[in-house]
Design an enzyme around this catalytic site. Structure first.
Site, PDB file in Angstrom:
ATOM      1  CD  GLU A  27      -8.389  44.619  42.795  1.00 45.19           C
ATOM      2  OE1 GLU A  27      -7.984  45.854  42.343  1.00 45.19           O
ATOM      3  OE2 GLU A  27      -9.252  44.454  43.692  1.00 45.19           O
ATOM      4  CG  ASP A  36      -9.684  53.787  44.709  1.00 39.20           C
ATOM      5  OD1 ASP A  36      -9.901  55.015  45.079  1.00 39.20           O
ATOM      6  OD2 ASP A  36      -9.801  53.018  45.633  1.00 39.20           O
TER       7      ASP A  36
END
Length: 158
Positions: A27, A36
């Site tokens: 991540e 994102d």
């Protein structure tokens, strides 16, 4: 941003430390919220739950958020996979990593879950490779992550 510590008993699972390192490595950490690749507000190690744009967190808050998030997702996975607690720790890491990344709703609909629940370990582990898209677009990083999860899933007895 404040976090609430989870009971220590939850952290005793043998796979938690490995999952924290594994998921955190994939991540990456961003201490300021961002959108994102599909536009979802995200912070720290890919946390999306309750995140608002403009939010910030310390490294310690991010670390705690990841550990708590993985434990929360593991509880959700456990409800969907009665055999979760008897899986090899590497397979537990793999399925929790996948659920953390795609969400429990998508995990519930996945062939990964169906095949593993049916005892078809190889087919369930191979099905990780179907989850390499975001917003319908194949991402190289997701393909690499799914391959790493697939390999973890295949470790240990079937």
């Amino acid at each position: 941003m404040s976090t609430t510590a989870k009971p220590m008993a939850r952290k005793a699972a043998p796979w938690v430390a490995a999952a924290t390192l594994f998921v955190g490595g994939w991540e990456g950490m961003q201490r300021v919220s961002y959108r994102d690749v599909i536009g979802v507000p995200t912070i720290c190690y890919g946390e999306t739950r309750g995140v608002k744009m403009g939010q910030t967190a310390t490294k310690e808050e991010c670390d705690q958020m990841l550990a708590d998030g993985l434990l929360d997702f593991a509880e959700g996975v456990r409800k969907q996979m009665p055999g979760f607690d008897t899986m090899p720790p590497s397979r537990q890491v793999a399925v929790v990593s996948l659920a953390y990344n795609i969400g429990l709703g998508n995990f519930a609909k996945s062939s990964v879950r169906r095949e593993l629940n049916a005892g078809n370990v190889r087919a369930g582990c191979e099905a990780f490779m179907k989850w390499n898209k975001a917003g319908g677009i194949v991402f190289r990083g997701l393909t690499r992550r799914r391959d790493a999860e697939r390999k973890l899933c295949l470790e240990g007895p079937g």
